[in-house]
Design a protein around this motif. Sequence first.
Motif, PDB file in Angstrom:
ATOM      1  N   UNK A 174       7.735  -5.503   5.901  1.00  0.00           N
ATOM      2  CA  UNK A 174       6.351  -5.117   5.650  1.00  0.00           C
ATOM      3  C   UNK A 174       5.982  -5.423   4.195  1.00  0.00           C
ATOM      4  N   UNK A 175       4.850  -4.918   3.791  1.00  0.00           N
ATOM      5  CA  UNK A 175       4.449  -5.035   2.400  1.00  0.00           C
ATOM      6  C   UNK A 175       5.316  -4.100   1.557  1.00  0.00           C
ATOM      7  N   UNK A 176       5.469  -4.408   0.266  1.00  0.00           N
ATOM      8  CA  UNK A 176       6.214  -3.497  -0.599  1.00  0.00           C
ATOM      9  C   UNK A 176       5.470  -2.164  -0.734  1.00  0.00           C
ATOM     10  N   UNK A 177       6.181  -1.149  -1.157  1.00  0.00           N
ATOM     11  CA  UNK A 177       5.586   0.157  -1.425  1.00  0.00           C
ATOM     12  C   UNK A 177       4.926   0.104  -2.795  1.00  0.00           C
ATOM     13  N   UNK A 178       3.665   0.536  -2.856  1.00  0.00           N
ATOM     14  CA  UNK A 178       2.941   0.614  -4.118  1.00  0.00           C
ATOM     15  C   UNK A 178       2.470   2.055  -4.262  1.00  0.00           C
ATOM     16  N   UNK A 179       2.833   2.701  -5.370  1.00  0.00           N
ATOM     17  CA  UNK A 179       2.463   4.113  -5.550  1.00  0.00           C
ATOM     18  C   UNK A 179       2.160   4.397  -7.018  1.00  0.00           C
ATOM     19  N   UNK A 180       1.482   5.526  -7.271  1.00  0.00           N
ATOM     20  CA  UNK A 180       1.215   5.974  -8.630  1.00  0.00           C
ATOM     21  C   UNK A 180       2.281   6.992  -9.014  1.00  0.00           C
ATOM     22  N   UNK A 236       2.953  11.010  -4.810  1.00  0.00           N
ATOM     23  CA  UNK A 236       2.680  10.133  -3.673  1.00  0.00           C
ATOM     24  C   UNK A 236       3.949   9.768  -2.903  1.00  0.00           C
ATOM     25  N   UNK A 237       5.128  10.045  -3.491  1.00  0.00           N
ATOM     26  CA  UNK A 237       6.409   9.809  -2.819  1.00  0.00           C
ATOM     27  C   UNK A 237       7.258  11.067  -2.999  1.00  0.00           C
ATOM     28  N   UNK A 238       8.383  11.141  -2.302  1.00  0.00           N
ATOM     29  CA  UNK A 238       9.227  12.333  -2.402  1.00  0.00           C
ATOM     30  C   UNK A 238       9.727  12.517  -3.836  1.00  0.00           C
ATOM     31  N   UNK A 289      -4.340   8.018  -6.668  1.00  0.00           N
ATOM     32  CA  UNK A 289      -3.579   7.097  -5.838  1.00  0.00           C
ATOM     33  C   UNK A 289      -3.983   5.656  -6.141  1.00  0.00           C
ATOM     34  N   UNK A 290      -3.191   4.709  -5.622  1.00  0.00           N
ATOM     35  CA  UNK A 290      -3.409   3.285  -5.847  1.00  0.00           C
ATOM     36  C   UNK A 290      -4.605   2.779  -5.056  1.00  0.00           C
ATOM     37  N   UNK A 291      -5.360   1.879  -5.645  1.00  0.00           N
ATOM     38  CA  UNK A 291      -6.449   1.187  -4.951  1.00  0.00           C
ATOM     39  C   UNK A 291      -6.115  -0.305  -4.882  1.00  0.00           C
ATOM     40  N   UNK A 292      -6.740  -0.999  -3.943  1.00  0.00           N
ATOM     41  CA  UNK A 292      -6.560  -2.448  -3.856  1.00  0.00           C
ATOM     42  C   UNK A 292      -5.307  -2.829  -3.101  1.00  0.00           C
ATOM     43  N   UNK A 293      -4.788  -4.019  -3.387  1.00  0.00           N
ATOM     44  CA  UNK A 293      -3.639  -4.567  -2.664  1.00  0.00           C
ATOM     45  C   UNK A 293      -2.464  -3.601  -2.650  1.00  0.00           C
ATOM     46  N   UNK A 294      -2.014  -3.263  -1.458  1.00  0.00           N
ATOM     47  CA  UNK A 294      -0.884  -2.365  -1.294  1.00  0.00           C
ATOM     48  C   UNK A 294      -1.245  -0.905  -1.446  1.00  0.00           C
ATOM     49  N   UNK A 295      -2.496  -0.634  -1.786  1.00  0.00           N
ATOM     50  CA  UNK A 295      -2.912   0.747  -1.999  1.00  0.00           C
ATOM     51  C   UNK A 295      -4.004   1.150  -1.035  1.00  0.00           C
ATOM     52  N   UNK A 296      -4.931   1.934  -1.511  1.00  0.00           N
ATOM     53  CA  UNK A 296      -5.969   2.530  -0.687  1.00  0.00           C
ATOM     54  C   UNK A 296      -7.327   1.912  -1.011  1.00  0.00           C
TER      55      UNK A 296
END
Length: 159
Positions: A28-34, A39-41, A150-157
């Motif tokens: 899949x696509x890579x994980x993109x987070x802030x 946003x992750x554990x 949170x992330x916007x755009x590619x890989x985000x929201x």
Amino acid sequence: MIAENKIVTLQYNVKDSDGTLIDSSEANDPLVYMHGAHNIITGLESALLGKASGDSFDVVIEPLDAYGEHNPELVQVVPKSAFEGVEQIEPGMVFTADTPNGPMQLTVTAMEGDDVTIDPNHPLAGKTLHFTGSISDIRDATEEELEHGHVHGAGGHDH
């Protein structure tokens, strides 16, 4: 370097204690987070702090720093009539229930006559998780991302 309010892109695999692959970004696509925005554990976020683009990681996250311990007291038996409009109910099915605390994911774990056993614990609760992967990009969050958490755009929201 990974720090609070950085946007991090990473590739990862996560396995359980038996070595069974649970999830992977490879297909899949890579994980993109802030980073720092929960946003992750928490265990993975802590382990990635201070890493740089190109770094690899191999970390074991205990349940307390992942999805918590499995709480058997949350498991309950409800009547089949609680699943209004659902014709076929089988173990393994996942439903979202509206609760006073907001939406909650429930997994059907057993059926006996008109009794349905449901488990609202996260499917990975009680599991030790083994993450491996690499950091492919780190950038500053935009003002809008900081505002929204949170992330916007590619890989985000996208809004």
